[in-house]
Design an enzyme around this catalytic site. Structure first.
Site, PDB file in Angstrom:
ATOM      1  N   SER A  30       0.835  -1.215   0.000  1.00  0.00           N
ATOM      2  CA  SER A  30       0.000   0.000   0.000  1.00  0.00           C
ATOM      3  C   SER A  30       0.862   1.255   0.000  1.00  0.00           C
ATOM      4  CB  SER A  30      -0.899   0.015   1.241  1.00  0.00           C
ATOM      5  OG  SER A  30      -1.807  -1.045   1.206  1.00  0.00           O
ATOM      6  N   ARG A  74       1.486   4.236  -3.070  1.00  0.00           N
ATOM      7  CA  ARG A  74       1.213   5.649  -2.778  1.00  0.00           C
ATOM      8  C   ARG A  74       2.462   6.499  -2.958  1.00  0.00           C
ATOM      9  NH1 ARG A  74      -2.489   2.465  -0.466  1.00  0.00           N
ATOM     10  NH2 ARG A  74      -4.513   3.288   0.187  1.00  0.00           N
ATOM     11  N   GLY A  88      -5.975  -3.732  -7.740  1.00  0.00           N
ATOM     12  CA  GLY A  88      -7.149  -2.930  -7.386  1.00  0.00           C
ATOM     13  C   GLY A  88      -6.750  -1.557  -6.875  1.00  0.00           C
ATOM     14  N   ARG A 115     -13.893  -7.041 -10.709  1.00  0.00           N
ATOM     15  CA  ARG A 115     -14.010  -6.456  -9.359  1.00  0.00           C
ATOM     16  C   ARG A 115     -14.856  -5.180  -9.396  1.00  0.00           C
ATOM     17  NH1 ARG A 115      -8.296  -6.625  -6.474  1.00  0.00           N
ATOM     18  NH2 ARG A 115      -9.612  -6.039  -4.696  1.00  0.00           N
ATOM     19  N   GLN A 141      -9.230   2.045  -0.360  1.00  0.00           N
ATOM     20  CA  GLN A 141      -9.128   2.363  -1.788  1.00  0.00           C
ATOM     21  C   GLN A 141     -10.184   3.399  -2.177  1.00  0.00           C
ATOM     22  OE1 GLN A 141      -9.103  -1.392  -3.852  1.00  0.00           O
ATOM     23  NE2 GLN A 141      -7.068  -1.898  -3.081  1.00  0.00           N
ATOM     24  N   ASP A 154      -6.613  -8.272   4.652  1.00  0.00           N
ATOM     25  CA  ASP A 154      -5.759  -9.069   3.757  1.00  0.00           C
ATOM     26  C   ASP A 154      -5.133 -10.271   4.472  1.00  0.00           C
ATOM     27  OD1 ASP A 154      -6.360  -7.321   1.725  1.00  0.00           O
ATOM     28  OD2 ASP A 154      -4.491  -6.199   1.876  1.00  0.00           O
ATOM     29  N   LYS A 184     -12.193  -9.551  -3.364  1.00  0.00           N
ATOM     30  CA  LYS A 184     -10.737  -9.365  -3.450  1.00  0.00           C
ATOM     31  C   LYS A 184     -10.238 -10.018  -4.742  1.00  0.00           C
ATOM     32  CE  LYS A 184     -10.361  -6.970   0.264  1.00  0.00           C
ATOM     33  NZ  LYS A 184     -10.037  -5.537   0.156  1.00  0.00           N
ATOM     34  N   ARG A 218     -12.531 -14.769  -1.663  1.00  0.00           N
ATOM     35  CA  ARG A 218     -11.690 -15.455  -0.665  1.00  0.00           C
ATOM     36  C   ARG A 218     -12.503 -16.272   0.334  1.00  0.00           C
ATOM     37  NH1 ARG A 218      -7.042 -10.717  -0.062  1.00  0.00           N
ATOM     38  NH2 ARG A 218      -5.939 -11.315  -1.971  1.00  0.00           N
ATOM     39  N   ARG A 239      -2.547 -14.215  -2.161  1.00  0.00           N
ATOM     40  CA  ARG A 239      -2.654 -14.447  -0.717  1.00  0.00           C
ATOM     41  C   ARG A 239      -3.161 -15.866  -0.415  1.00  0.00           C
ATOM     42  NH1 ARG A 239      -0.617  -9.962   1.065  1.00  0.00           N
ATOM     43  NH2 ARG A 239      -1.248  -7.983   0.150  1.00  0.00           N
TER      44      ARG A 239
HETATM   45  C1  S3P Z   1      -5.568  -1.458   0.032  1.00  0.00           C
HETATM   46  C2  S3P Z   1      -6.764  -1.501   0.666  1.00  0.00           C
HETATM   47  C3  S3P Z   1      -7.519  -2.742   0.923  1.00  0.00           C
HETATM   48  C4  S3P Z   1      -6.638  -3.965   0.761  1.00  0.00           C
HETATM   49  C5  S3P Z   1      -5.795  -3.898  -0.469  1.00  0.00           C
HETATM   50  C6  S3P Z   1      -4.888  -2.683  -0.431  1.00  0.00           C
HETATM   51  C7  S3P Z   1      -4.919  -0.159  -0.186  1.00  0.00           C
HETATM   52  O1  S3P Z   1      -8.588  -2.822   0.000  1.00  0.00           O
HETATM   53  O2  S3P Z   1      -7.435  -5.134   0.734  1.00  0.00           O
HETATM   54  O3  S3P Z   1      -4.986  -5.062  -0.562  1.00  0.00           O
HETATM   55  O4  S3P Z   1      -3.713  -0.115  -0.488  1.00  0.00           O
HETATM   56  O5  S3P Z   1      -5.604   0.860  -0.045  1.00  0.00           O
HETATM   57  P1  S3P Z   1      -9.991  -2.069   0.273  1.00  0.00           P
HETATM   58  O6  S3P Z   1      -9.701  -0.659   0.413  1.00  0.00           O
HETATM   59  O7  S3P Z   1     -10.838  -2.336  -0.915  1.00  0.00           O
HETATM   60  O8  S3P Z   1     -10.509  -2.721   1.525  1.00  0.00           O
END
Ligand code: S3P
Length: 425
Positions: free
Chosen positions: A20, A24, A91, A119, A166, A312, A339, A343, A385
């Site tokens: 994450s 960013r 995603g 998704r 997200q 996760d 996801k 899952r 995962r």
């Molecule tokens: C993430 C947020 C999570 C997580 C993903 C990474 C992120 O998803 O499951 O692996 O980097 O913001 P969601 O925001 O959809 O819960």
């Protein structure tokens, strides 16, 4: 890939950088003025997709192993991409970038692989449309590919129906280009890396309870970022060390942001022997070394506000539950269904294959643990995962386990099997 028990886990490991935070650091670095120097960047396929997307929009990014430098061009410095932006399996790339793209003065299309195109993207289309964005699902099914055209964005307050970093990050990023302040309220706080890092780059971001808000048109300045180890990757080695008798491992420099550390809390509640050493709270993201020793575990209930902080890690927690004495109930986790794979279905299917007594629920699973489990053929459904979770399960099962499409681990952890082998010698 075939795996079986060889020896207890022993030794030290520095897991790769947080996924994450790596995403960013490139995105915000691209929107900042000047150079952003990133150390311990995760070179997994997902984060490389983010780099490729920004390169396509004219951002120079140099990479030398896990050292990455982004030559940012400011909030309005991106150029129109020649062709479609490809987020691969990521995603985070599609959802966060759709917020950025909605504020640009050029049109764009963003898409990804088969999994990404299934998704749900309505969760970002909805708030972005409310902000005035022109963004549509090409197939009209609420999924990628997404078509984005230039628009004037307005600051809004968005009460998000899902606790999703997200979605929150997408809206805050669009808020950089809005005509007034933008805020998001979530039902439960999700990971806050965007808020912390945007503030570090110079944005006016506030967080209060479940609400984060951002002022438009900040001047973001390039920064130096040291990415902590990914607790979501450390999770597999924590679990392996807990499950395999006689193990003791030291996981170095892992992120312990309280919006991400739910697995630690649940493991301890299940009876895990985990000690945090060298805790460092001096940077934007706290981190520590984890000393993990094999432990006998018991079942627990995982529900409510803790869910986003371990979302996760639920696949590997389900594996721990399968070997723990008693029943574990996971609920309030319907997000697992959307996801990289479903899952709930995929973990239930594969846990049953190794002989576990498991039941899928609409929003989680019930796992009756403690039986002796055996190796089997595991269908990872190309979900990184799931593959890593069953690589760990294999070490505690009798016989051999074969994982199909095991190379999908490169999404978040290219050297995963080597690191596991190294600790099992
Ligand atoms: C993430 C947020 C999570 C997580 C993903 C990474 C992120 O998803 O499951 O692996 O980097 O913001 P969601 O925001 O959809 O819960």
């Amino acid at each position: 890939m075939k795996l079986k028990y060889t020896a207890p886990l022993r030794g030290e490991l520095a897991v790769p950088g947080d996924k994450s935070i790596s995403h960013r650091s490139v995105m915000f670095g691209a929107l900042a003025q000047g150079r952003t120097e990133i150390r311990h960047f995760l070179t997994g396929a997902d984060c490389l997709s983010t780099i490729a997307c920004f390169r396509k929009m004219g951002i120079e990014i140099s990479q030398n192993g896990s050292d990455v430098t982004v030559f940012g061009r400011g909030l309005h410095g991106l150029s129109a991409p020649a062709g479609v932006l490809d987020a691969g399996n990521s995603g985070t790339t599609v959802r966060l970038m759709s917020g950025i793209l909605a504020g640009q003065d050029f049109p764009s299309v963003i898409t990804g692989d088969d999994s990404i195109c299934r998704r749900p993207m309505k969760r970002v289309l909805q708030p972005l449309t409310e902000m005035g964005a022109f963004i549509t699902s090409q197939q009209g099914n609420g999924c990628a590919p997404l078509d984005i055209r230039p628009a004037r964005l307005h600051g809004i307050h968005y009460p998000s129906p899902v606790a999703s970093a997200q979605v929150k990050s997408c809206v805050l990023l669009a808020g950089l280009y809005a005509d007034g302040r933008t805020s998001v309220t979530e039902p439960v706080v999700s990971r806050n890396h965007s808020e912390l890092m945007l503030r570090y780059f110079g944005a006016d971001v506030t967080s209060e309870g479940c609400t984060a808000s951002i002022a438009p048109e900040p001047v973001l300045r390039g920064q130096k970022i040291n990415v902590p180890g990914d607790i979501s990757s450390a999770a597999y080695f924590i679990a392996a060390a807990l499950l395999v008798p006689g193990s003791e491992v030291l996981l170095k420099n892992v992120g312990i942001n309280p919006t991400r550390d739910g697995m630690l809390r649940v493991c301890r509640e299940m009876g895990a022997d985990i000690t945090l050493l060298n805790e460092d709270h001096s940077g934007a993201e706290p981190c520590a070394d984890f000393l993990v020793r094999s432990s006998s575990l018991h079942g627990t209930t995982i529900e409510g506000a803790i869910i986003p902080s371990l979302i996760d890690e639920l696949p590997i927690l389900a594996v721990l539950a399968a070997f723990a004495d008693g029943t574990t109930v996971i609920r309030d986790a319907a997000e697992l269904k959307v996801k990289e794979s479903d899952r709930i279905a995929v973990m239930t299917e594969n846990l049953a294959r190794i002989g576990c007594d498991v039941e899928a629920r609409e929003d989680g699973m019930v796992i009756r643990g403690g039986k002796a489990l055996h190796g089997a053929v595991i269908d990872s459904h190309k979900d990184h995962r799931v593959a890593m979770s069953f690589a760990v399960a294999a070490l505690a099962c009798s016989g051999e386990t074969e994982i199909l499409d095991s190379d999908c681990v490169t999404i978040s952890y290219p050297g995963f099997y080597d690191d596991l082998n190294m600790l099992c010698r």
